[in-house]
Design a protein around this motif. Structure first.
Motif, mmCIF file in Angstrom:
data_model
loop_
_atom_site.group_PDB
_atom_site.id
_atom_site.type_symbol
_atom_site.label_atom_id
_atom_site.label_comp_id
_atom_site.label_asym_id
_atom_site.label_seq_id
_atom_site.Cartn_x
_atom_site.Cartn_y
_atom_site.Cartn_z
ATOM 1 N N THR A 227 0.827 -1.214 0.000
ATOM 2 C CA THR A 227 0.000 0.000 0.000
ATOM 3 C C THR A 227 0.854 1.254 0.000
ATOM 4 O OG1 THR A 227 -1.724 -1.192 1.225
ATOM 5 C CG2 THR A 227 -1.849 1.227 1.193
ATOM 6 N N LYS A 228 1.911 1.267 0.794
ATOM 7 C CA LYS A 228 2.760 2.449 0.957
ATOM 8 C C LYS A 228 3.454 2.834 -0.347
ATOM 9 C CE LYS A 228 6.648 1.890 3.119
ATOM 10 N NZ LYS A 228 7.636 1.635 4.199
ATOM 11 N N ASN A 229 3.863 1.846 -1.109
ATOM 12 C CA ASN A 229 4.670 2.122 -2.302
ATOM 13 C C ASN A 229 3.866 2.184 -3.591
ATOM 14 O OD1 ASN A 229 7.541 2.156 -1.217
ATOM 15 N ND2 ASN A 229 6.790 0.236 -0.355
ATOM 16 N N ARG A 230 2.617 1.816 -3.565
ATOM 17 C CA ARG A 230 1.682 2.002 -4.682
ATOM 18 C C ARG A 230 2.171 1.418 -6.000
ATOM 19 N NH1 ARG A 230 -0.560 8.192 -3.673
ATOM 20 N NH2 ARG A 230 -1.242 7.837 -1.519
ATOM 21 N N LEU A 231 2.791 0.268 -5.921
ATOM 22 C CA LEU A 231 3.231 -0.418 -7.137
ATOM 23 C C LEU A 231 2.498 -1.736 -7.348
ATOM 24 C CD1 LEU A 231 7.063 0.250 -6.868
ATOM 25 C CD2 LEU A 231 5.519 1.157 -8.612
ATOM 26 N N GLY A 232 1.591 -2.043 -6.423
ATOM 27 C CA GLY A 232 0.811 -3.258 -6.547
ATOM 28 C C GLY A 232 1.600 -4.522 -6.294
ATOM 29 N N ALA A 233 2.812 -4.384 -5.726
ATOM 30 C CA ALA A 233 3.644 -5.560 -5.488
ATOM 31 C C ALA A 233 4.754 -5.219 -4.504
ATOM 32 C CB ALA A 233 4.249 -6.067 -6.791
ATOM 33 N N VAL A 234 5.327 -6.268 -3.936
ATOM 34 C CA VAL A 234 6.486 -6.113 -3.064
ATOM 35 C C VAL A 234 7.418 -7.298 -3.302
ATOM 36 C CG1 VAL A 234 5.322 -7.313 -1.150
ATOM 37 C CG2 VAL A 234 7.265 -5.825 -0.667
ATOM 38 N N THR A 235 8.715 -7.025 -3.312
ATOM 39 C CA THR A 235 9.716 -8.075 -3.518
ATOM 40 C C THR A 235 10.080 -8.700 -2.171
ATOM 41 O OG1 THR A 235 10.620 -6.864 -5.384
ATOM 42 C CG2 THR A 235 12.006 -8.585 -4.434
ATOM 43 N N VAL A 236 10.170 -10.006 -2.159
ATOM 44 C CA VAL A 236 10.554 -10.738 -0.951
ATOM 45 C C VAL A 236 12.052 -11.015 -1.009
ATOM 46 C CG1 VAL A 236 10.144 -12.755 0.496
ATOM 47 C CG2 VAL A 236 8.261 -11.785 -0.853
ATOM 48 N N LEU A 237 12.791 -10.477 -0.023
ATOM 49 C CA LEU A 237 14.246 -10.576 -0.010
ATOM 50 C C LEU A 237 14.746 -11.211 1.274
ATOM 51 C CD1 LEU A 237 15.431 -7.049 -1.260
ATOM 52 C CD2 LEU A 237 15.520 -9.179 -2.533
ATOM 53 N N LEU A 238 15.739 -12.054 1.137
ATOM 54 C CA LEU A 238 16.495 -12.560 2.279
ATOM 55 C C LEU A 238 17.907 -12.037 2.115
ATOM 56 C CD1 LEU A 238 16.643 -14.245 4.827
ATOM 57 C CD2 LEU A 238 17.176 -16.247 3.414
ATOM 58 N N GLU A 239 18.216 -10.998 2.894
ATOM 59 C CA GLU A 239 19.433 -10.222 2.685
ATOM 60 C C GLU A 239 19.383 -9.661 1.259
ATOM 61 O OE1 GLU A 239 22.724 -12.698 3.765
ATOM 62 O OE2 GLU A 239 22.219 -12.624 5.894
ATOM 63 N N ASP A 240 20.292 -10.029 0.367
ATOM 64 C CA ASP A 240 20.243 -9.518 -1.011
ATOM 65 C C ASP A 240 19.697 -10.542 -1.992
ATOM 66 O OD1 ASP A 240 21.279 -7.019 -0.384
ATOM 67 O OD2 ASP A 240 23.348 -7.685 -0.579
ATOM 68 N N GLN A 241 19.240 -11.663 -1.494
ATOM 69 C CA GLN A 241 18.754 -12.737 -2.357
ATOM 70 C C GLN A 241 17.253 -12.605 -2.587
ATOM 71 O OE1 GLN A 241 20.679 -15.185 -3.771
ATOM 72 N NE2 GLN A 241 18.866 -15.873 -4.889
ATOM 73 N N ILE A 242 16.851 -12.556 -3.869
ATOM 74 C CA ILE A 242 15.425 -12.468 -4.192
ATOM 75 C C ILE A 242 14.784 -13.834 -4.011
ATOM 76 C CG2 ILE A 242 13.741 -12.032 -6.014
ATOM 77 C CD1 ILE A 242 15.675 -10.000 -7.181
ATOM 78 N N CYS A 243 13.756 -13.868 -3.166
ATOM 79 C CA CYS A 243 13.045 -15.129 -2.920
ATOM 80 C C CYS A 243 11.743 -15.215 -3.709
ATOM 81 C CB CYS A 243 12.739 -15.264 -1.424
ATOM 82 S SG CYS A 243 14.197 -15.214 -0.360
ATOM 83 N N GLY A 244 11.139 -14.066 -3.945
ATOM 84 C CA GLY A 244 9.876 -14.081 -4.668
ATOM 85 C C GLY A 244 9.250 -12.709 -4.734
ATOM 86 N N ILE A 245 7.997 -12.684 -5.160
ATOM 87 C CA ILE A 245 7.239 -11.439 -5.252
ATOM 88 C C ILE A 245 5.821 -11.693 -4.778
ATOM 89 C CG2 ILE A 245 6.453 -11.829 -7.638
ATOM 90 C CD1 ILE A 245 6.844 -8.811 -8.121
ATOM 91 N N ILE A 246 5.216 -10.677 -4.170
ATOM 92 C CA ILE A 246 3.817 -10.749 -3.749
ATOM 93 C C ILE A 246 3.095 -9.569 -4.385
ATOM 94 C CG2 ILE A 246 2.185 -10.712 -1.820
ATOM 95 C CD1 ILE A 246 4.463 -11.768 -0.053
ATOM 96 N N THR A 247 2.013 -9.866 -5.078
ATOM 97 C CA THR A 247 1.242 -8.817 -5.749
ATOM 98 C C THR A 247 -0.122 -8.665 -5.104
ATOM 99 O OG1 THR A 247 0.199 -10.306 -7.348
ATOM 100 C CG2 THR A 247 2.387 -9.434 -7.919
ATOM 101 N N ASP A 248 -0.858 -7.633 -5.531
ATOM 102 C CA ASP A 248 -2.235 -7.457 -5.067
ATOM 103 C C ASP A 248 -3.050 -8.721 -5.316
ATOM 104 O OD1 ASP A 248 -1.907 -4.852 -4.196
ATOM 105 O OD2 ASP A 248 -2.437 -3.979 -6.118
ATOM 106 N N GLY A 249 -2.815 -9.325 -6.485
ATOM 107 C CA GLY A 249 -3.541 -10.542 -6.823
ATOM 108 C C GLY A 249 -3.253 -11.678 -5.860
ATOM 109 N N ASP A 250 -2.008 -11.781 -5.387
ATOM 110 C CA ASP A 250 -1.658 -12.822 -4.417
ATOM 111 C C ASP A 250 -2.401 -12.606 -3.105
ATOM 112 O OD1 ASP A 250 0.211 -14.162 -6.089
ATOM 113 O OD2 ASP A 250 1.685 -12.602 -5.658
ATOM 114 N N ILE A 251 -2.562 -11.344 -2.714
ATOM 115 C CA ILE A 251 -3.302 -11.029 -1.484
ATOM 116 C C ILE A 251 -4.753 -11.458 -1.623
ATOM 117 C CG2 ILE A 251 -4.114 -9.169 0.029
ATOM 118 C CD1 ILE A 251 -1.128 -9.724 0.306
ATOM 119 N N ARG A 252 -5.377 -11.167 -2.752
ATOM 120 C CA ARG A 252 -6.778 -11.559 -2.959
ATOM 121 C C ARG A 252 -6.931 -13.074 -2.983
ATOM 122 N NH1 ARG A 252 -6.405 -7.107 -6.467
ATOM 123 N NH2 ARG A 252 -6.029 -8.449 -8.278
ATOM 124 N N ARG A 253 -6.001 -13.749 -3.644
ATOM 125 C CA ARG A 253 -6.067 -15.215 -3.694
ATOM 126 C C ARG A 253 -5.859 -15.818 -2.307
ATOM 127 N NH1 ARG A 253 -3.970 -14.038 -8.819
ATOM 128 N NH2 ARG A 253 -1.838 -13.789 -8.029
#
Length: 321
Positions: A227-253
Motif C-alpha cells: 500500500t505504501k509504495n503504490r506499485l501493486g507488489a512487493v519483492t521478498v528478499l532474504l538479505e540480497d537474495q530475491i526469494c519471490g514477489i507478492i502482488t495485489d492478486g496474491d493477497i486476494r487469492r
C-alpha cells in the motif's frame, strides 16, 4: 446526401489506377536512379527539394522523410525561389525539382537560374520529353498512364508516384548508410517511436519506491508495504537474495484460500519465480515481457542485484504503449 450507388466500384477503380501507376515505376528505375543515389551519398551539402502546386506538397513530404532518415534536406517553393529564396541554395547542395508536366512557367524560369548557379539538378518529372527533363542533369521518371481522376486532370496517380519515388530514394539512402534503429531514435527523440528505441528500464524504475519485505514478514507488514509504495507488489528478499514477489492478486487469492491469515508469512503466499529484467534493457522489452506473461510489474536487477520495480503504469505514462 446519399452516396452514389457505384461508390465502391469507383473506389476500387481509383485504387487500381493508382496501383498501376506505382507498379509502373518498376520499369523506370534505371541507371540514372543509381547515379542519383550515389551522388547524394557523396554530397557534402544538402538536398534542396522544390516544386509548385501539389508537387510542392510532395516535396515537403520527401524533405521530411529524408531529414528523419539521415539525409539533410531543405524545402524550397519554386515560386518563392524566383522571388528571393534562391539564397537557400549553397555551393555544394543538390536540387531535386518535382513537376508532373515539367513545363510550368515557374519551372521554366527557375531551371536556367539553377544552371547559372552551377547547381546539380535532378528532375523528378512525369514527362521525359519536357523542358525540365531536357535540362536536368539526371531524371527520375514518374510518368503515369493516367490520373485516377475520371477527368484525367486532378493530380492523383502522379502525386502518388512522386511520393513513392521519394520513399524509394529514402530507403536506398538509409540502407546504403547503414542507418540503424539507434540513428532513428536520435532523430526522433520526442516521439513515441523514438522512445521505444532509446528509453531504458533504468530511466523509469528510479522514479519508484523500492518495496521489500523479508520471507518471515507478517501479512500485515506485506499489505502495508504494498500500500505504501503504490506499485501493486512487493519483492521478498532474504538479505540480497530475491526469494519471490507478492502482488495485489496474491493477497486476494490468499483471502479466498485461507480463513485466517494470522500465522501466515510472506514466504507462504509469494510467487517464488518472479519475472525480472536488467536495468539497461529497453523499456519496450519490459512491455513485451509483461504482455507475454500477463503481468503488470517486473523486478529490476542490476548485475543481479535488486534495484526496484517497473510497473505497467510507468510505460503508459511515457506513451510506450
Amino acid at each position: 446526401m446519399e452516396a452514389p450507388l457505384n461508390v465502391l466500384e469507383t473506389a476500387k477503380k481509383t485504387l487500381q489506377i493508382e496501383l498501376d501507376g506505382v507498379s509502373g515505376l518498376l520499369s523506370k528505375l534505371n541507371n540514372d536512379f543509381v547515379v542519383i543515389i550515389e551522388t547524394i551519398l557523396q554530397l557534402r551539402g544538402r538536398v534542396i527539394v522544390t516544386g509548385v502546386g501539389k508537387s510542392a506538397i510532395i516535396a515537403q513530404k520527401i524533405v521530411a522523410t529524408f531529414n528523419s532518415t539521415g539525409t539533410p534536406s531543405v524545402f524550397m517553393h519554386a515560386a518563392d525561389a524566383i522571388h528571393g529564396d534562391l539564397g537557400i541554395i549553397q555551393d555544394e547542395d543538390l536540387v531535386i525539382c518535382i513537376s508532373k508536366s515539367g513545363n510550368t512557367p515557374e519551372i521554366k524560369v527557375l531551371v536556367p537560374l539553377l544552371r547559372l548557379a552551377g547547381s546539380k539538378l535532378i528532375g523528378m518529372v512525369g514527362d521525359v520529353d519536357s523542358y525540365l527533363a531536357r535540362n536536368a542533369d539526371l531524371v527520375l521518371d514518374t510518368t503515369v498512364e493516367r490520373e485516377a481522376c475520371p477527368l484525367n486532370l486532378a493530380p492523383t496517380s502522379s502525386t502518388t508516384a512522386q511520393v513513392v519515388m521519394g520513399d524509394i530514394m529514402a530507403v536506398c539512402l538509409l540502407e546504403s548508410r547503414g542507418f540503424s534503429s539507434s540513428d532513428f531514435a536520435r532523430y526522433h527523440p520526442g516521439g513515441t517511436l523514438g522512445k521505444r528505441l532509446y528509453l531504458k528500464v533504468s530511466d523509469l524504475y528510479i522514479n519508484n519506491e523500492k518495496p521489500k519485505v523479508r520471507p518471515d514478514a507478517s501479512i500485515r507488514e506485506v499489505i502495508i508495504e504494498i500500500t505504501k509504495n503504490r506499485l501493486g507488489a512487493v519483492t521478498v528478499l532474504l538479505e540480497d537474495q530475491i526469494c519471490g514477489i507478492i502482488t495485489d492478486g496474491d493477497i486476494r487469492r490468499m483471502m479466498e484460500k485461507y480463513e485466517t491469515t494470522a500465522r501466515l508469512q510472506a514466504k507462504d503466499i509469494m510467487y517464488n519465480a518472479p519475472r525480472t529484467i536488467e536495468s539497461d534493457e529497453l523499456a519496450v522489452n519490459a512491455l513485451a515481457m509483461m504482455r507475454a506473461n500477463n503481468i503488470t510489474q517486473l523486478i529490476v536487477l542490476e548485475a543481479g542485484i535488486y534495484k526496484g520495480i517497473i510497473h505497467l503504469h510507468d510505460l503508459l505514462r511515457e506513451g510506450i504503449i
